[in-house]
Scaffold this motif. Structure first.
Motif, short mmCIF file in Angstrom:
data_model
loop_
_atom_site.label_atom_id
_atom_site.label_comp_id
_atom_site.label_asym_id
_atom_site.label_seq_id
_atom_site.Cartn_x
_atom_site.Cartn_y
_atom_site.Cartn_z
N VAL A 440 -1.26 -3.25 -4.83
CA VAL A 440 -2.76 -2.21 -5.69
C VAL A 440 -3.09 -3.37 -5.47
CG1 VAL A 440 -3.89 -1.96 -7.98
CG2 VAL A 440 -1.26 -0.44 -6.86
N ASP A 441 -2.96 -4.98 -5.46
CA ASP A 441 -4.26 -6.35 -5.32
C ASP A 441 -4.91 -5.80 -4.30
OD1 ASP A 441 -3.62 -6.91 -8.23
OD2 ASP A 441 -2.33 -8.03 -7.13
N LYS A 442 -4.27 -5.57 -2.70
CA LYS A 442 -5.36 -5.72 -1.56
C LYS A 442 -5.65 -4.14 -0.96
CE LYS A 442 -1.62 -6.20 0.55
NZ LYS A 442 -0.14 -6.90 1.47
N GLY A 443 -5.79 -3.72 -2.17
CA GLY A 443 -5.91 -1.63 -2.48
C GLY A 443 -5.64 -1.10 -1.73
N GLU A 444 -4.55 -0.86 -1.46
CA GLU A 444 -2.99 0.21 -0.93
C GLU A 444 -2.81 0.74 -2.42
OE1 GLU A 444 -2.38 -3.75 2.64
OE2 GLU A 444 -0.29 -2.56 1.71
N ARG A 445 -2.15 2.14 -1.06
CA ARG A 445 -1.34 3.05 -1.97
C ARG A 445 -0.14 3.02 -1.74
NH1 ARG A 445 -6.31 2.02 -2.99
NH2 ARG A 445 -7.62 3.93 -3.10
N CYS A 446 1.00 3.36 -2.78
CA CYS A 446 2.46 3.57 -2.78
C CYS A 446 2.90 4.57 -2.80
CB CYS A 446 2.83 2.60 -3.66
SG CYS A 446 2.33 0.59 -3.85
N LEU A 447 3.79 5.09 -2.49
CA LEU A 447 4.80 6.51 -2.88
C LEU A 447 6.23 6.00 -3.64
CD1 LEU A 447 3.88 8.72 0.29
CD2 LEU A 447 2.98 9.24 -1.95
N ARG A 490 -5.85 9.35 -2.84
CA ARG A 490 -6.62 8.35 -1.33
C ARG A 490 -7.12 7.77 -1.62
NH1 ARG A 490 -7.38 11.64 3.66
NH2 ARG A 490 -7.48 9.12 4.66
N LEU A 491 -8.43 8.64 -3.22
CA LEU A 491 -9.39 8.09 -3.50
C LEU A 491 -9.45 7.00 -4.36
CD1 LEU A 491 -11.58 11.87 -4.50
CD2 LEU A 491 -12.47 9.52 -2.79
N GLY A 492 -8.42 6.22 -4.84
CA GLY A 492 -8.22 5.73 -5.81
C GLY A 492 -7.80 5.18 -7.01
N ASP A 508 -0.37 13.26 4.90
CA ASP A 508 -1.21 12.56 5.39
C ASP A 508 -1.35 12.18 4.62
OD1 ASP A 508 -2.64 11.82 7.37
OD2 ASP A 508 -3.73 12.82 8.82
N LEU A 509 -1.00 10.28 4.14
CA LEU A 509 -1.81 9.89 3.57
C LEU A 509 -1.95 8.54 4.50
CD1 LEU A 509 0.00 10.90 0.59
CD2 LEU A 509 -2.11 11.80 1.23
N PRO A 510 -2.94 7.77 4.66
CA PRO A 510 -3.72 7.13 6.37
C PRO A 510 -3.58 5.47 5.24
CG PRO A 510 -5.10 8.90 6.55
CD PRO A 510 -3.85 9.08 4.92
N GLU A 511 -3.68 5.46 3.27
CA GLU A 511 -3.86 4.53 3.20
C GLU A 511 -2.55 4.10 2.07
OE1 GLU A 511 -8.02 7.00 2.87
OE2 GLU A 511 -5.46 7.16 2.29
N ILE A 590 -11.71 11.68 3.58
CA ILE A 590 -10.46 12.32 2.56
C ILE A 590 -12.09 13.54 2.04
CG2 ILE A 590 -10.61 12.42 -0.02
CD1 ILE A 590 -10.42 8.58 0.29
N ARG A 591 -12.02 14.90 2.10
CA ARG A 591 -12.12 15.88 2.56
C ARG A 591 -11.53 16.92 0.82
NH1 ARG A 591 -11.64 15.86 7.77
NH2 ARG A 591 -13.76 16.23 8.77
#
Length: 667
Positions: A440-447, A490-492, A508-511, A590-591
């Motif tokens: 998260v500190d690097k602006g990335e996401r997790c599942l 995706r938006l954060g 499809d979640l590139p983040e 992000i649509r």
């Protein structure tokens, strides 16, 4: 007649060219079964399109759900804008099959809501197969269910030419036989109207209508018109009108069918009475005689499909006609996500037959109703000439039957399979928290994937308490909210989503750079080799993709999934090194899939504390507006969007029955 021709700025890259060459060569060698093992993000759809362009064969693509089918149909339409790319799925928005529960003596009548747009597209698909060869149809598993006989359907086509003579009264009767309805006031799809010497028809497969002017029995003019405004669009020299229903039967065949049904009824009644089943016999006699009377008077009855064997003149036990029978002999079949689609095809027959057998046993249907069914797996296979199974994780069936397995492991972006790490379950939550915070500190996401709904909810609550923006995702969350959650990830708005099986195919979640799998060593459906590879693939769209499996032992499925991931990664690294490719994360816009959703999730909070009054009139107006948007989305083949808007409409209509403010507070 046009040939398949790809119109695209894309060029084949990576190992797409060798995959296309091998598949095309396999088809030309006469291979019946082939498999395309393509990793997530490697451009499998573009590969399929290039195979179709090279072979120039009518093509059927089968998917395991409507949403994926709609997505594929849209992609193929972009690749083949000048060819017939059609969409064929079940036309039911809602379907409750006829059933009987003996334990409670509960009879459930069939109830269905037909989507007219999808019905139109189904007719457009079958019509295209009769008129051209450059046809690609994307279908769900509904394509193995019964349709009318192709030759009977074709025999009802009416060909009209300017200047020809055609008895107008015979033409009107012919249209009725083709299941068109005369309606001079409500002129919509599948209807016709007569005004003096003018006949207007709205075909079941078109948005536009046909205006035919007669002088006596001579056709003077044929024009396509806008059915709403009446505006003249194009003058035609000739036109073919196809039936309004796939089930059409001539009067002679209908009379023969009625006699056949009567004979079967007499035999079945004698059988039931000899067994002492007087109640079942009386029930069957009353229901069938009512249906026979409707067939004699109207040519149609509710549940007419249960008499399809008699109407088509098929022998008992014979397979039904399906979409596959409408294709020419040399058609090519792709089964997308075959590890999911093949088991679905295999299971359809057994589920259908068990329900209908109960109806037959208790006198609700004649035994011939059992022949109104999907194809069984052997019948399906017998109709396949050549097939390509497409999947990132092909199953045992694909490997056992394929004469060739073609691998497509290199992504156009150079991205590698994620790195994989196994950690013990002791202290797993604290370790997971630390891993999440570093991402998260690097602006990335997790599942994060769990095995149960309860675990997903409790873990999401704990992470929230620890200051991590988290949401859970499982089957009890409705479709609209599910899409909102993934969009917000995706938006954060959220940094972490905790889920179960919903984190597998199609996301499809590139983040997302981290996928954590809890209880990875609990063997089963959700922790099989294929499921683990699919779940791990959610991290494959990020350059720093990483997977952590929390487990105390390494199961066979885990080891197989890890070994396969490492094998693919080695091939990808070697390709990148040889061609000087630097991996790059996928960047994708992000649509927002809905028209009226909040930009961030936090804005939902205020109207719990201070709800804004909403009148029923305003809600009703919103429903009408959304209905218009839903129909537009369906016409544009955006069926996922249409389904989400439909769910929102249902929700709003429920709200109209409650106090609007209370309903919003409750939500």
């Amino acid at each position: 007649m046009a040939d398949f021709k790809i119109v695209s700025d894309f060029k084949m890259t990576g190992d797409q060219p060798q995959a296309v060459d091998k598949l095309v060569a396999g088809v030309r060698k006469g291979y019946k079964h082939q498999t395309l093992l393509g990793v997530t993000g490697s451009g499998k759809t573009f590969t399929m399109a290039n195979v179709v362009e090279r072979l120039q064969k009518p093509t059927l693509v089968i998917c395991h759900n409507k949403t994926l089918a709609a997505q594929l149909a849209s992609e193929f339409k972009e690749f083949f804008p000048n060819n017939a790319v059609e969409y064929f799925v079940s036309y039911y928005d809602y379907y409750q099959p006829e059933a009987y529960v003996p334990q409670t003596d509960l009879y459930i009548e069939k109830d269905a809501d037909i989507n007219e747009e999808i019905d139109k597209l189904r007719h457009a698909a079958t019509r295209a197969l009769f008129t051209r060869r450059d046809v690609l149809i994307v279908a769900s598993v509904s394509c193995i269910y019964g349709l009318g006989e192709p030759e009977e359907y074709r025999s009802f086509v009416v060909s009209l030419k300017k200047g020809m003579s055609y008895d107008r009264q015979k033409l009107l009767r012919r249209l009725v036989d083709m299941q068109y309805e005369r309606n001079d006031l409500d002129f919509t799809r599948g209807k016709f109207r007569v005004r003096g010497d003018t006949l207007e028809i709205q075909p079941a497969y078109e948005e536009i209508a046909v205006h035919i002017e007669f002088f006596g029995d001579d056709i003077e003019r044929i024009v396509e018109i806008d059915p709403l405004t009446g505006e003249l669009l194009t003058e035609l020299e000739s036109i073919d009108i196809y039936p309004a229903k796939h089930f059409v039967t001539s009067r002679d065949k209908l009379a023969a069918a009625i006699d056949s049904i009567k004979r079967e009824l007499a035999e079945r009644l004698a059988e039931l009475k000899s067994q002492g089943k007087l109640l079942e016999a009386a029930r069957l006699e009353a229901r069938t005689n009512y249906d026979l009377e409707m067939l004699q008077e109207a040519g149609y009855c509710a549940g007419v499909e249960n008499y399809s064997r008699h109407l088509s003149g098929r022998p008992p036990g014979s397979p039904p006609w399906t979409l596959l029978d409408y294709f020419p002999e040399d058609f090519l079949l792709f089964i997308d996500e075959s590890h999911m689609t093949l088991p679905q095809i295999r299971g359809m027959y057994h589920g259908d037959i068990s329900r209908k057998q109960t109806l037959v046993d208790y006198g609700f249907r004649l035994p011939s109703a059992l022949d109104n069914r999907p194809l069984n797996f052997d019948e399906f296979n017998s109709r396949i000439k050549q097939v390509v199974y497409v999947s990132a994780t092909p199953g045992d069936y694909e490997y056992a039957h394929s004469q060739q397995v073609v691998e497509q492991l290199v992504r156009p972006t150079g991205l590698l399979e994620p790195t994989v790490e196994i950690k013990p379950t002791k202290g797993q939550i604290d370790d997971l928290l630390g891993q999440i915070k570093s991402r998260v500190d690097k602006g990335e996401r997790c599942l994060v994937t769990t095995l149960t709904k309860r675990m997903a909810e409790e873990l999401a609550d704990y992470l929230l308490e620890m200051g991590v923006k988290t949401h859970y995702l499982h089957s009890e969350i409705d479709t609209l909210e599910r899409v909102e959650i993934l969009r917000d990830l995706r938006l954060g708005v959220y940094d972490v989503v905790v889920g179960i099986n919903l984190l597998r195919e199609g996301l499809d979640l590139p983040e997302v750079s981290l996928v954590a799998i809890l209880d990875a060593d609990k063997e089963g459906y959700l922790r099989s080799k294929e499921a683990l590879i699919q779940t791990m693939g959610r991290a494959a769209r990020h350059v720093d993709g990483h997977v952590i499996m929390y487990a105390d032992t390494v199961t066979g499925s885990m080891q197989a999934a890890i070994d396969e991931t490492k094998r693919r990664r080695r091939i990808q690294e070697a390709f990148n090194k040889e061609h000087g490719i630097t991996p790059q994360s996928i960047r994708k816009a992000i649509r927002d899939i809905t028209e009226r959703v909040k930009v961030v999730a936090e804005t939902r909070a205020p109207y719990i504390a201070a709800p804004t009054p909403v009148s029923k009139d305003e809600v009703a107006r919103l429903v009408k507006e959304l209905e218009s948007q839903m129909k537009t989305a369906a016409r544009n083949l955006e069926f996922e969007k249409a389904a989400l808007i439909r769910d929102r409409i249902i929700e709003l209509r429920k709200g109209l029955m409650e106090d609007p403010i209370a309903a919003r507070v409750k939500k």
